[in-house]
Design a protein around this motif. Structure first.
Motif, PDB file in Angstrom:
ATOM      1  N   GLU A 257       0.837  -1.195   0.000  1.00  0.00           N
ATOM      2  CA  GLU A 257       0.000   0.000   0.000  1.00  0.00           C
ATOM      3  C   GLU A 257       0.877   1.254   0.000  1.00  0.00           C
ATOM      4  N   VAL A 258       0.511   2.220  -0.819  1.00  0.00           N
ATOM      5  CA  VAL A 258       1.313   3.439  -0.947  1.00  0.00           C
ATOM      6  C   VAL A 258       0.465   4.657  -0.617  1.00  0.00           C
ATOM      7  N   MET A 259       1.051   5.592   0.122  1.00  0.00           N
ATOM      8  CA  MET A 259       0.376   6.821   0.528  1.00  0.00           C
ATOM      9  C   MET A 259       1.293   8.006   0.255  1.00  0.00           C
ATOM     10  N   TRP A 260       0.755   9.037  -0.376  1.00  0.00           N
ATOM     11  CA  TRP A 260       1.538  10.233  -0.661  1.00  0.00           C
ATOM     12  C   TRP A 260       1.454  11.224   0.514  1.00  0.00           C
ATOM     13  N   PRO A 261       2.354  12.214   0.557  1.00  0.00           N
ATOM     14  CA  PRO A 261       2.415  13.113   1.727  1.00  0.00           C
ATOM     15  C   PRO A 261       1.123  13.860   2.015  1.00  0.00           C
ATOM     16  N   ASP A 262       0.354  14.202   0.971  1.00  0.00           N
ATOM     17  CA  ASP A 262      -0.906  14.916   1.219  1.00  0.00           C
ATOM     18  C   ASP A 262      -1.846  14.033   2.053  1.00  0.00           C
ATOM     19  N   TYR A 263      -1.929  12.766   1.691  1.00  0.00           N
ATOM     20  CA  TYR A 263      -2.735  11.815   2.468  1.00  0.00           C
ATOM     21  C   TYR A 263      -2.157  11.662   3.876  1.00  0.00           C
ATOM     22  N   PRO A 276       3.303   5.522  12.435  1.00  0.00           N
ATOM     23  CA  PRO A 276       4.494   4.788  12.888  1.00  0.00           C
ATOM     24  C   PRO A 276       5.798   5.521  12.614  1.00  0.00           C
ATOM     25  N   ILE A 277       5.810   6.365  11.563  1.00  0.00           N
ATOM     26  CA  ILE A 277       6.998   7.174  11.262  1.00  0.00           C
ATOM     27  C   ILE A 277       6.557   8.610  11.023  1.00  0.00           C
ATOM     28  N   GLY A 278       7.500   9.514  11.059  1.00  0.00           N
ATOM     29  CA  GLY A 278       7.170  10.932  10.961  1.00  0.00           C
ATOM     30  C   GLY A 278       6.942  11.413   9.539  1.00  0.00           C
ATOM     31  N   GLU A 279       6.610  12.687   9.427  1.00  0.00           N
ATOM     32  CA  GLU A 279       6.387  13.305   8.122  1.00  0.00           C
ATOM     33  C   GLU A 279       7.724  13.676   7.491  1.00  0.00           C
ATOM     34  N   GLY A 280       7.649  14.207   6.269  1.00  0.00           N
ATOM     35  CA  GLY A 280       8.849  14.670   5.590  1.00  0.00           C
ATOM     36  C   GLY A 280       9.331  13.777   4.467  1.00  0.00           C
ATOM     37  N   HIS A 281       8.641  12.657   4.238  1.00  0.00           N
ATOM     38  CA  HIS A 281       9.049  11.758   3.161  1.00  0.00           C
ATOM     39  C   HIS A 281       8.209  12.026   1.906  1.00  0.00           C
ATOM     40  N   ALA A 282       8.771  11.669   0.757  1.00  0.00           N
ATOM     41  CA  ALA A 282       8.072  11.917  -0.506  1.00  0.00           C
ATOM     42  C   ALA A 282       6.934  10.933  -0.722  1.00  0.00           C
ATOM     43  N   VAL A 283       7.054   9.749  -0.119  1.00  0.00           N
ATOM     44  CA  VAL A 283       6.022   8.732  -0.266  1.00  0.00           C
ATOM     45  C   VAL A 283       6.167   7.727   0.867  1.00  0.00           C
ATOM     46  N   TYR A 284       5.031   7.103   1.250  1.00  0.00           N
ATOM     47  CA  TYR A 284       5.003   6.148   2.357  1.00  0.00           C
ATOM     48  C   TYR A 284       4.459   4.811   1.849  1.00  0.00           C
ATOM     49  N   VAL A 285       5.039   3.729   2.318  1.00  0.00           N
ATOM     50  CA  VAL A 285       4.631   2.403   1.868  1.00  0.00           C
ATOM     51  C   VAL A 285       4.367   1.501   3.070  1.00  0.00           C
TER      52      VAL A 285
END
Length: 466
Positions: A257-263, A276-285
């Motif tokens: 599953e992939v989530m972009w920073p806006d989400y 589980p992890i902080g903000e600041g990444h280009a994409v989350y998986v």
């Protein structure tokens, strides 16, 4: 054929004679919920809500409605998002809510036979209690029914490993509009005796027949589940992570599953969500793997993650240490149910794209929405392992929302990128105008020929799909 408007009372009387008074609800007796599914379309009260208790009752309803020329709209859990279960004016809402229950679990063939009105979660729990696993899973599991799941060919969270709903069904019982009951409750994986008729009805959204009973394929229960939430620097890293997960985890890989920073930003602001992890990444998986031996598979999953970090694919990651952690990780992804509260009225999209093109699509779609509608909000997330992207878009404060302009942009780019306007939710009413963006004219004409052959009077869920 009789006219509905000439004698609706006659139909109601005949239905009550066959089904009993409690099974036919009119006027103030009708629950408001039967006037609409979870789509954002306007509700339409039906002529009546009819609730048969078995297949014979469904067949009787279909025969009577055919005789009176009255439309029938099948309804399951009403969790569809495209208006497929929305009634039509002057028609019957055929609710399968009383047709619930599991008839058999067969460990030898690893199958479950159930009635179409059974909620998905009930089936999952029964399979689990029998030491088996029903792989179909989606956020509305507690309300959605298996008949509706199959009629829309539901996808959900673990398509990358187990496939769509159609890959999990071995047999069906279906009632046609003229009342004909077609029963083939097949349990065999191999059965090449003529046309595979069940697949004609899976995904047809109740326009060709009403599913009443099903035979589902079950799997061995996973003995361990591993999960990690990862922060990545760009979409190219997502593709590298997916490729390595498929190669190194193999059949263990169950979700990607992939989530972009806006989400991520909007969901992280919810008080009940603990990212589980902080903000600041280009994409989350969110990566999930299911294994058969925790002593072997857990270290294998951990080693794979460490290798990805050493290769520079991962910028950050949190690894689940328990099943409670796995559930907490999924809560971040499943928080989409809070969108109405977080961003207000919005247009939800369920689209499919070639996996390699999704990163560029997100950039193009976000830019096009911002240029056309300054201040627009768009959240991007989805089951990227199987090419399914979800978009939630709106213009905050606008009344009414510029729905058609948003759709033109989102679907226009889908056509440009060679995707589909529906990955897992179906077409129903809301996506019908956009079907030609995905299907060719000969394909749509063939769909209409099939519809005409099985429902020549156009009474079964009319106006939907094609």
């Amino acid at each position: 054929m009789m006219s509905l408007h000439a004698e609706p009372a006659g139909l109601m009387a005949d239905l009550r004679t066959v089904l009993g008074h409690a099974a036919v609800l009119e006027g103030a007796e009708m629950p408001a919920r039967n006037s609409l599914d979870w789509s954002n379309l306007d509700p339409v009260p039906p002529l009546a809500v009819v609730r048969p208790a078995d297949t014979a009752g469904v067949a009787a309803v279909m025969r009577l409605c055919t005789a009176y020329g009255v439309a029938v709209v099948p309804q399951g859990g009403l969790t569809g998002l495209c208006g497929g279960a929305r009634p039509v004016a002057g028609g019957i809402a055929l609710s399968l809510e009383r047709m619930s229950g599991i008839e058999e679990i067969d460990p030898a063939s690893s199958t479950m036979t159930a009635r179409a009105g059974t909620p998905l979660q009930t089936l999952q729990e029964a399979a689990d209690a029998a030491g088996l696993y029903l792989a179909l899973d989606l956020g509305a599991r507690g309300s959605a029914t298996i008949g509706g799941n199959l009629s829309t060919n539901a996808g959900g969270n673990r398509v990358i490993r187990y496939g769509m709903a159609r890959d999990m069904v071995l047999g069906l019982e279906v009632v046609l509009m003229d009342g004909t009951v077609v029963t083939n409750l097949n349990k065999m994986l191999k059965n090449n005796a003529g046309y595979d008729l069940k697949q004609l009805f899976v995904g047809s959204e109740g326009t060709l027949g009403v599913i009443t009973r099903v035979v589902l394929r079950l799997y061995p229960k996973p003995r361990c589940t591993m999960a990690a939430v990862c922060g990545l620097a760009d979409y190219d890293s997502v593709l590298r992570l997916l490729e390595s997960a498929r190669r190194d985890l193999g059949p263990m890989l169950s979700a990607f599953e992939v989530m972009w920073p806006d989400y991520w930003g909007f969901i992280s602001a919810l008080p009940q969500v603990r990212p589980p992890i902080g903000e600041g990444h280009a994409v989350y998986v969110l990566v999930e793997a299911q294994g058969t031996d925790e002593a072997l598979d857990q270290p294998r999953f951990q080693s794979w993650l460490e290798n990805q970090a050493e290769a520079g694919v991962l910028a950050d990651a949190a690894v689940a240490q328990s099943l409670a952690d796995v559930g907490a990780f999924w809560s971040v992804r499943d928080a989409v149910t809070e969108f109405n509260r977080v961003i207000g009225p919005h247009e939800p999209f369920d689209i499919g794209l070639p996996v390699a093109a999704i990163g560029n699509y997100v950039k193009a779609c976000r830019s096009a929405l911002e240029n056309a509608l300054p201040g627009a909000v768009a959240l991007f997330y989805g089951h990227i392992g199987d090419g399914n992207l979800h978009v939630a878009a709106c213009l905050p404060g606008a009344e009414p929302q510029p729905k058609e302009r948003i759709k033109e942009i989102v679907y226009g780019l889908v056509r440009q990128f060679g995707g589909t306007v529906s990955a897992e939710h179906g077409i129903g009413l809301s996506k019908k105008p956009w079907l030609p963006f995905t299907r060719s004219a000969p394909e749509i004409a063939l769909m209409r020929r099939i519809k005409s052959a099985l429902d020549p009077d156009g009474l079964l869920n009319p106006g939907k799909v094609v």
